[in-house]
Write an enzyme that holds these catalytic residues in place. Structure first.
Site, mmCIF file in Angstrom:
data_model
loop_
_atom_site.group_PDB
_atom_site.id
_atom_site.type_symbol
_atom_site.label_atom_id
_atom_site.label_comp_id
_atom_site.label_asym_id
_atom_site.label_seq_id
_atom_site.Cartn_x
_atom_site.Cartn_y
_atom_site.Cartn_z
ATOM 1 N N LYS A 1 10.192 32.533 14.326
ATOM 2 C CA LYS A 1 9.887 31.844 13.060
ATOM 3 C C LYS A 1 10.415 32.586 11.825
ATOM 4 O O LYS A 1 10.847 31.957 10.860
ATOM 5 C CB LYS A 1 8.384 31.632 12.920
ATOM 6 C CG LYS A 1 7.816 30.563 13.849
ATOM 7 C CD LYS A 1 6.327 30.376 13.586
ATOM 8 C CE LYS A 1 5.784 29.188 14.355
ATOM 9 N NZ LYS A 1 4.390 28.882 14.002
ATOM 10 N N ASP B 1 3.112 23.868 9.611
ATOM 11 C CA ASP B 1 1.823 24.366 10.110
ATOM 12 C C ASP B 1 0.693 24.134 9.100
ATOM 13 O O ASP B 1 -0.436 23.814 9.490
ATOM 14 C CB ASP B 1 1.910 25.858 10.446
ATOM 15 C CG ASP B 1 2.697 26.105 11.728
ATOM 16 O OD1 ASP B 1 2.732 25.215 12.598
ATOM 17 O OD2 ASP B 1 3.277 27.202 11.859
#
Ligand code: ATR
Length: 280
Positions: A69, A105
Site C-alpha cells: 500500500k 478504506d
C-alpha cells in the site's frame, strides 16, 4: 469487433487468503459484466515492474494490499485526497492517461457504520486503538465525518503522537495506561489492531468502562465477533463487526473499473461469511 473484457486485480504478498476476488466475482456475475478480477501474488521487489506492465496487460486497475500500500502510494502518478491524507493506496485505476492511486478504506469504515449504527458520527468522542496504517484510514474517516474529539491509544506512544501531528486539530495521543479514563465519556470505540485475531489475546480495553450509548467496532473480521465485540455485546453496547468495511471499501474500485456502482447486500455478506467459516 467485441470490446475486450474488462480486467482488474488484487495484488499483495501473500494474496491467496484475500476475499476480494469473491466480492468482485459476485458483483460481476450479478451485473452480467464480461470482466475478470484476479488475485496476483507479487513480491515487494517485483512491485514496480508489475505496475509498469499493467496497461500493456490490459488492466483497468485493481486493488493493492499488504505489503504494497505504501509502495503504491509512492508510485501512483496521481492520488486522490483520501490517499494523500492516509499515506497509502489500496485502489488503482487509469484516468486520462495517468495511473491514479486512491484509498477507499476510510469510505469503507464510514459506510459500514452508516449501515449498522446510523448517527454514529454524532455519538461523542471516539477512542481509536492502534496507530498503524488501518488507524490512519479510520482517523481520516472520523475527521471527514466531523468527529471533533479523536483519542488515539497505542502501545507505542510515539506512533500515536505521529498520527496526532499528521491529522492535527481534535486528535490527541495516549499510551495504553490512559484507556480507562478515555473510555468513560466516549461514544465510539474502534479497534484497529490485530489483537483479537486468531491466536492473539484480546485487548486490555474494557468496554465496561464505556457509557451505555457507546458503539464498539473492530476492523478485524476474523473472527467476525472478536473478543472486544463479544465483551461489548455482553455489556449491552451496540457493536459493528469489521466485515462491512471490507465489503464497502470494494465498491468505489468496482465502479471505476467496471462502470457500475455495486451494492453491499445481505446476500453478498452471507457469501463472504460462509467463506470465513473455519473448514473442519
Ligand atoms: P496496520 O497497517 O494493520 O494498522 P501496523 O501498522 O502493523 O498494522 O499496526 C499495528 C497496530 O497494532 C499498532 O498500533 C501496534 O502497536 P505498536 O505501534 O505499539 O506496535 C498494534 N499492536 C500490535 N500488536 C500489539 C500488542 N501485542 N499489544 C498492543 N498493540 C499491538
Amino acid at each position: 469487433m467485441a470490446e475486450a473484457a474488462s480486467k482488474a486485480f488484487v495484488t499483495g504478498h501473500p494474496i491467496k487468503h484475500s476475499r476480494s476476488p469473491k466480492i468482485h466475482g459476485h458483483w460481476l456475475a450479478e451485473h452480467g459484466i464480461d470482466g475478470s478480477y484476479e488475485a496476483i501474488d507479487v513480491a515487494p521487489a517485483d512491485f514496480a515492474a508489475f505496475l509498469a506492465t499493467l496497461r500493456k496487460n490490459g488492466y483497468r486497475g485493481g486493488n493493492v494490499t499488504i505489503p504494497h500500500k505504501e509502495a503504491a502510494f509512492a508510485q501512483a502518478g496521481r492520488r486522490d485526497d483520501a490517499a494523500e491524507q492516509i499515506g497509502a493506496v489500496n485502489t488503482l485505476w487509469f484516468e486520462d492517461g495517468d495511473l491514479w492511486g486512491g484509498n477507499t478504506d476510510a469510505h469503507g469504515f464510514a459506510a459500514n457504520l452508516d449501515d449498522h449504527a446510523p448517527g454514529w458520527a454524532a455519538n461523542g468522542p471516539a477512542v481509536v486503538l492502534g496507530a498503524g496504517g488501518a488507524s490512519r484510514a479510520v482517523i481520516h474517516a472520523l475527521k471527514q465525518r466531523g468527529v471533533s474529539d479523536i483519542r488515539i491509544v497505542n502501545r507505542t506512544l510515539a506512533r500515536a503522537q505521529e498520527l496526532r501531528d499528521r491529522f492535527g486539530a481534535g486528535v490527541t495521543a495516549h499510551g495504553l495506561e490512559a484507556i480507562g479514563e478515555l473510555l468513560s465519556d466516549a461514544g465510539l470505540l474502534v479497534n484497529t489492531t490485530a489483537l483479537g485475531m486468531h491466536g492473539n489475546e484480546g485487548l486490555s480495553a474494557d468496554p465496561g468502562r464505556l457509557p451505555s450509548h457507546a458503539i464498539v467496532t473492530d476492523i478485524v473480521y476474523v473472527p467476525l465477533e472478536t473478543p472486544l465485540l463479544a465483551a461489548a455485546r455482553s455489556r449491552g453496547l451496540a457493536t459493528v463487526d469489521g466485515l462491512g468495511m471490507l465489503l464497502h471499501q470494494a465498491v468505489p474500485g468496482f465502479k471505476r473499473w467496471f462502470g457500475v456502482r455495486p451494492q453491499v447486500t445481505a446476500e453478498l455478506r452471507a457469501l463472504i461469511v460462509a467463506d470465513l467459516a473455519p473448514t473442519p
